[in-house]
Design a protein around this motif. Structure first.
Motif, short mmCIF file in Angstrom:
data_model
loop_
_atom_site.label_atom_id
_atom_site.label_comp_id
_atom_site.label_asym_id
_atom_site.label_seq_id
_atom_site.Cartn_x
_atom_site.Cartn_y
_atom_site.Cartn_z
N ILE A 62 -9.86 14.47 -39.20
CA ILE A 62 -11.01 14.84 -38.39
C ILE A 62 -11.22 13.96 -37.15
N VAL A 63 -10.78 12.71 -37.21
CA VAL A 63 -11.02 11.79 -36.08
C VAL A 63 -10.45 12.32 -34.75
N PRO A 64 -9.19 12.83 -34.73
CA PRO A 64 -8.67 13.33 -33.43
C PRO A 64 -9.45 14.52 -32.90
N LEU A 65 -10.18 15.21 -33.76
CA LEU A 65 -10.90 16.41 -33.34
C LEU A 65 -12.22 16.08 -32.65
N VAL A 66 -12.82 14.93 -32.99
CA VAL A 66 -14.18 14.69 -32.54
C VAL A 66 -14.38 13.32 -31.87
N CYS A 67 -13.38 12.46 -31.87
CA CYS A 67 -13.54 11.12 -31.32
C CYS A 67 -12.68 10.94 -30.07
N ALA A 68 -13.32 10.58 -28.98
CA ALA A 68 -12.58 10.38 -27.73
C ALA A 68 -11.61 9.21 -27.86
N GLU A 69 -11.98 8.19 -28.63
CA GLU A 69 -11.14 7.02 -28.81
C GLU A 69 -10.35 7.10 -30.12
N HIS A 70 -9.80 8.27 -30.38
CA HIS A 70 -9.16 8.49 -31.67
C HIS A 70 -7.93 7.61 -31.88
N SER A 71 -7.22 7.26 -30.80
CA SER A 71 -6.04 6.42 -30.98
C SER A 71 -6.42 5.04 -31.52
N LEU A 72 -7.57 4.55 -31.11
CA LEU A 72 -8.08 3.27 -31.62
C LEU A 72 -8.29 3.36 -33.13
N PHE A 73 -8.92 4.44 -33.57
CA PHE A 73 -9.20 4.63 -34.99
C PHE A 73 -7.92 4.91 -35.78
N GLN A 74 -7.00 5.66 -35.18
CA GLN A 74 -5.77 6.00 -35.89
C GLN A 74 -4.97 4.75 -36.23
N GLY A 75 -4.96 3.78 -35.33
CA GLY A 75 -4.25 2.54 -35.61
C GLY A 75 -4.82 1.83 -36.82
N ALA A 76 -6.15 1.81 -36.93
CA ALA A 76 -6.79 1.17 -38.07
C ALA A 76 -6.53 1.94 -39.35
N LEU A 77 -6.58 3.27 -39.28
CA LEU A 77 -6.34 4.09 -40.47
C LEU A 77 -4.91 3.95 -40.96
N ASP A 78 -3.96 3.94 -40.03
CA ASP A 78 -2.55 3.77 -40.42
C ASP A 78 -2.33 2.42 -41.10
N ALA A 79 -2.98 1.39 -40.57
CA ALA A 79 -2.84 0.06 -41.17
C ALA A 79 -3.47 0.02 -42.56
N ALA A 80 -4.63 0.64 -42.71
CA ALA A 80 -5.30 0.66 -44.02
C ALA A 80 -4.49 1.45 -45.04
N ILE A 81 -3.87 2.54 -44.61
CA ILE A 81 -3.02 3.32 -45.51
C ILE A 81 -1.81 2.50 -45.94
N GLN A 82 -1.22 1.78 -45.01
CA GLN A 82 -0.08 0.91 -45.33
C GLN A 82 -0.48 -0.12 -46.38
N ASP A 83 -1.64 -0.73 -46.22
CA ASP A 83 -2.12 -1.72 -47.20
C ASP A 83 -2.31 -1.07 -48.57
N ASN A 84 -2.90 0.12 -48.57
CA ASN A 84 -3.15 0.80 -49.84
C ASN A 84 -1.85 1.10 -50.56
#
Length: 358
Positions: free
Chosen positions: A195-217
């Protein structure tokens, strides 16, 4: 009937043994008494990687196992453990790699993609002598496979479907993952990636954090571990950006606002992911297996689907058990009555698919 009970019992014993020695088994490719082949199959001009598990046991039929939403794809240890266990009792097991699922994407087009892969497998007389298969998949993939198995192009070629921890109402599952404190963070990260790419202008910022959190998980690194990938990513950002990311991760009200904003964009996709409507033409027997304490997709999702399939006069069995976590294929023996339910559920599934051997 006794043979299918024996098959189910042997598979659970194998999975139980592997769960106790998982760390020692991970990364090993040798299959005692069998073989693992990796190759590509052609699907409408595209090359799809598959793992092919074969044993020395008498051929019992061909099963297709579709992996769940993990960057490890068909090499997820839980998937390989299941494929190995199934092959030990005589099944030829084909595990295709579906790139969009491996990339943690949720989209209706995956249903058609799965159906095309299944059709290529059933049309290969060497892999599938009888031209019919059994199908098995965990989590979001389990629901997608139920929908794929209902499509006219493939539905008469599938004898049975086993869905482990599948969803029924994607809207309610997404809302649960975003808002409930008890929900598994990994599932929440996947929904946010949607959903972030659909509604957040700064989605690339958030995607980096989500990818890192997924890697940790995936690496089983604690979210609050100071040196984990998520915190390392945050350390590269300005404080203003770090605050934005922390709000996304910790503010359920904000996440609900994002989800509500995305609904207008997602409305058509959500309709196409209505599994109850997608399975009306399903002719295969169905076995629904769900962990009672599943924190990614609550077990009431399988319970709702079971009731709907019964109402539609489909042949379906449901087992809800405390012995598996979300989409997990590893079983731990503690109480005999629940184990008996699991054995009986799998035995019914195997009775359906064993009849397809040539």
């Amino acid at each position: 009937m006794l043979h299918s009970v024996w098959q189910a019992s042997q598979i659970l014993l194998t999975l139980h043994s592997q769960s106790k020695h998982q760390k020692a088994l991970e990364g090993q490719s040798a299959l005692g008494g069998g073989a693992l082949f990796s190759y590509d199959i052609e699907v409408e001009g595209a090359r799809i990687p598959v793992d092919h598990y074969e044993s020395n046991a008498q051929y019992a039929g061909t099963l297709v196992v579709v992996h769940g939403m993990s960057p490890k794809g068909k090499q997820d240890p839980r998937v390989s453990a299941l494929c190995y266990a199934l092959s030990k009792v005589g099944y030829r097991v084909i595990a295709p790699e579906i790139e969009s699922i491996k990339q943690l994407t949720i989209c209706p087009s995956q249903i058609d993609a799965i159906a095309k892969i299944l059709l290529a497998i059933v049309n290969d007389q060497i892999i599938t002598p009888s031209g019919r298969i059994g199908l098995m998949a965990p989590s979001f993939s389990g629901a997608m496979c139920l929908a794929a198995a209902s499509l006219p192009v493939i539905k008469d070629r599938i004898a049975a479907v086993c869905a482990i921890g599948a969803f029924t109402e994607v809207d309610s599952v997404m809302r649960y993952l975003l808002n409930d404190d008890a929900a598994d963070p990994y599932g929440r990260f996947i929904v946010l990636k949607k959903i972030v790419p659909l509604v957040c202008a700064e989605h690339s910022l958030f995607q980096g954090a989500l990818d890192a959190a997924i890697q940790d998980n995936l690496n089983e690194v604690a979210f609050d571990e100071f040196s984990n990938a998520y915190n390392c990513y945050l350390s590269t950002l300005a404080e203003q950006d770090r605050q934005k990311i922390r709000r996304l991760f910790h503010d359920a009200v904000y996440r609900e606002q994002l989800f509500s904003s995305s609904k207008s964009v997602l409305s058509e996709e959500l309709k196409l992911l209505d599994i109850v409507q997608r399975v009306q033409d399903l002719s295969a027997n169905v076995f629904l297996l769900h962990g009672s304490r599943d924190s990614v997709i609550p077990s009431d999702q399988s319970e709702k689907l079971f009731k709907q399939l019964i109402a539609s006069k489909k042949k379906v069995e449901l087992v809800v058990t405390p012995f598996i976590s979300h989409g997990d294929t590893r079983f731990r023996f503690s109480q005999v009555p629940d184990i008996a339910k699991i054995v009986n559920g799998f035995a019914g599934y195997f009775r359906s698919v064993s009849n397809i051997s040539a």
